[in-house]
Design a protein around this motif. Structure first.
Motif: not given
Length: 323
Positions: A206-210, A290-300, A309-322
């Motif tokens: 949270r302190d890191l903005g995640l 929010a997940a994209g921000r975490m991935l960017e930090l993990m890449v760093e 090869q992941a540098t940003e959140l790939p489309e379709g990573t999460f099941l988004q059906n609520g």
């Protein structure tokens, strides 16, 4: 053709269709034999939440996450449990895997009750036990937090001992290490044994903005299953949510599971129950920003060694059906 033959043929077709449906509805899950996910899976099968949602859950215990991943990649199982960063790495490499949220629980840093340490900065010169390896996500987040909050190079200013969670647990209780970074369920056991939390990874994040509400662990299925049998995938998500609702509000359900939890005392049992409940994700789709921000930090922090090869959140990573 006689009416009898027509009816016989129709009956045979129904039997074959029913058999094919039943086979298709079987969902094979390979998970760690003693992992906390078994508490949820047990709840699903015990209460028939799988059949109520159109599938038959068959659970296979494995010795480690690598064995589960090999079985999954080889088609020997339909679902495993992993973190979504692994799924993002696989998608970036061309593998069509999809993540269904299971838990947002993360670990933290534990010290002895009488330790003089009050912040990470107080661990300078100490030996830290870390469950996992140098690319453990909690360890990476804590390094970033230490630098931001205390101007401290945590890896350079402490000595690290990497090992399996049970080994780090024992080393912490014996005092062989001055602090320990472990998974949440071992933290619960350490707390029950008299240790205290120096900092939770969720607070550092949270302190890191995640967003600490971002689920880290989840069920992983293949995209082809989502395309070909969406009802089966959505049934798994619905059964998981129904089991969580039972575990969130029914203490009797935990009494039934107690033997599976391997709790050594009432305090440990209560700590494990509270920890699991705290890790239940909020219903609804994952916040991909929010997940994209975490991935960017993990890449760093972890680079290609962690995320390929992941540098940003790939489309379709999460099941988004609520679910």
């Amino acid at each position: 053709m006689t009416i009898t033959r027509i009816l016989s043929g129709a009956a045979a077709a129904v039997i074959l269709t029913t058999a094919a449906w039943a086979e298709d509805a079987v969902l094979r899950a390979s998970v760690l034999k003693f992992g906390t996910v078994n508490w949820e899976l047990d709840t699903i099968t015990h209460h028939g939440l799988d059949t109520a949602n159109g599938f038959d859950l068959q659970v296979q215990g494995v010795a480690g996450s690598a064995a589960a991943q090999i079985a999954f990649q080889g088609g020997e199982t339909d679902v495993i449990v992993s973190d979504w960063l692994w799924v993002a790495r696989q998608r970036a490499a061309g593998r069509d895997y999809v993540f269904i949220p299971y838990s947002k629980a993360v670990g933290g840093v534990m010290v002895a009750e009488d330790s003089p340490a009050q912040t990470l900065a107080d661990l300078k010169g100490d030996k830290i036990g870390i469950a996992g390896g140098p690319l453990d996500k909690s360890w990476l987040i804590l390094q970033a937090y230490a630098e931001k909050a205390h101007g401290m190079e945590l890896a350079a200013e402490t000595e690290q001992v990497f090992g399996a969670p049970p080994l780090i647990f024992k080393s912490a209780l014996s005092g062989e290490v001055g602090a320990a970074i472990n998974f949440w369920h071992f933290m619960a056991k350490m707390e029950a044994a008299g240790m205290r939390t120096l900092i939770d990874v969720s607070d550092a994040a949270r302190d890191l903005g995640l967003d600490p509400e971002t689920p880290l662990l989840g069920y992983v299925i293949k995209g082809e299953m989502l395309r070909d049998r969406p009802a089966l995938v959505n049934g798994l998500a619905a059964a998981s949510r129904a089991a969580k609702e039972k575990l969130a509000g029914d203490d009797a359900e935990w009494d039934r599971l107690r033997d599976r939890m391997n709790a050594k005392s009432d305090a440990e049992f209560e700590a494990l129950k509270a920890g699991f409940r705290a890790g239940i994700p909020t219903p609804g789709p994952v916040d991909e920003a929010a997940a994209g921000r975490m991935l960017e930090l993990m890449v760093e922090l972890g680079g290609e060694d962690l995320l390929g090869q992941a540098t940003e959140l790939p489309e379709g990573t999460f099941l988004q059906n609520g679910s």
